[in-house]
Design an enzyme around this catalytic site. Structure first.
Site, short mmCIF file in Angstrom:
data_model
loop_
_atom_site.label_atom_id
_atom_site.label_comp_id
_atom_site.label_asym_id
_atom_site.label_seq_id
_atom_site.Cartn_x
_atom_site.Cartn_y
_atom_site.Cartn_z
N ASP A 1 -7.22 24.79 23.91
CA ASP A 1 -6.15 25.42 23.14
C ASP A 1 -4.81 25.22 23.83
O ASP A 1 -4.76 24.97 25.05
CB ASP A 1 -6.41 26.94 23.01
CG ASP A 1 -7.70 27.23 22.27
OD1 ASP A 1 -8.12 26.39 21.47
OD2 ASP A 1 -8.27 28.32 22.51
N1 URA Z 1 -12.69 28.13 24.40
C1 URA Z 1 -11.53 28.64 23.91
O1 URA Z 1 -11.52 29.70 23.31
N2 URA Z 1 -10.42 27.90 24.08
C2 URA Z 1 -10.39 26.75 24.75
O2 URA Z 1 -9.32 26.16 24.90
C3 URA Z 1 -11.59 26.25 25.26
C4 URA Z 1 -12.73 26.96 25.09
#
Ligand code: URA
Length: 238
Positions: free
Chosen positions: A104
């Site tokens: 993310d």
């Molecule tokens: N899980 C999440 O919620 N976000 C990420 O970036 C990676 C794994």
């Protein structure tokens, strides 16, 4: 097999063929230390090609470890946004690179960038069992009961069930480590949300048995070593 210099370079760079021809004619390109000004010059295996003094890797496939900072998106291109590819130094950029799996925008840590689709599939497919490890800061202290809930497979808000995962406590109950083999959208955040908690910070520490190099500051990257590439392949089943 030989290949035209302009084609050879454009396959390994983010510059257009036209820009590359300009560089060559502008005496910026050397082959085996000799300046070459003809874009049609033929490169043969074993030649060393450099642009403005920086050697361009001849490898067909490249594997790069990046320490992703916050605020950067894990895609190859996104007009108006800074991408993980934008963080690569110019000599590492090639048009065929992509991040193998997404973090993310606000997640930090290990992103693998490659142009090898088959390798990426082996690292990402849950069937291949390559674990990803995340360091997680939580709003509320983690409960002992989370350990079993993670092991059993959490049910997310949309009703789908996760594969079994491992939760490891540290001295601070708001700071835990999660090991999982899936990479669903917002997965770690949604796992803790399903337990009524909230992820405050998320950092990916490793892929398979390869750890993010602690020498890489946020935004820095380096090629994986041959041993690390092999370790990642060895982490996968089949
Ligand atoms: N899980 C999440 O919620 N976000 C990420 O970036 C990676 C794994």
């Amino acid at each position: 097999m030989s290949e035209r210099l302009d084609k050879w370079l454009s396959d390994r760079s983010a510059d257009s063929r036209k820009e590359i021809k300009t560089l060559i004619r502008g005496r910026q390109v050397r082959v085996n230390d000799a300046v070459v000004t003809d874009p049609g010059h033929h490169v043969v295996p074993g030649d060393t090609v450099s642009v403005r003094g920086v050697v361009v890797t001849a490898d067909q496939f490249v594997y790069i470890m990046l320490n992703k900072p916050q605020g950067v998106v894990s895609v190859s291109s996104a007009p108006g946004d800074r991408t993980v590819i934008d963080l690569l130094p110019p000599q590492m950029r090639r048009p065929d690179l992509f991040p193998a799996g997404r973090l993310d925008r606000d997640t930090t840590g290990f992103v693998l960038i490659t142009n090898d689709g088959e390798f990426a599939h082996r690292i990402l497919s849950p069937k291949k069992h390559v674990d990803k490890v995340y360091r997680v800061s939580l709003r509320d202290p983690a409960q002992e009961s989370y350990i079993q809930a993670f092991a059993d497979g959490l049910v997310l808000g949309d009703g789908t069930k996760c594969l079994s995962a491992v939760l490891i406590f540290s001295d601070d109950p708001r700071c835990v480590t999660v090991r999982l083999r899936e990479g669903r959208y917002h997965q770690v955040k949604r796992m803790f949300a399903s337990l009524g908690n909230q992820v405050v910070q998320l950092h990916r520490e490793s892929i398979g048995t390869v750890l993010l190099d602690p020498a890489l500051a946020p935004g820095e990257c380096r090629p994986l070593t041959k041993e690390e590439i092999q370790k990642m392949l060895d982490s996968s089943d089949g």
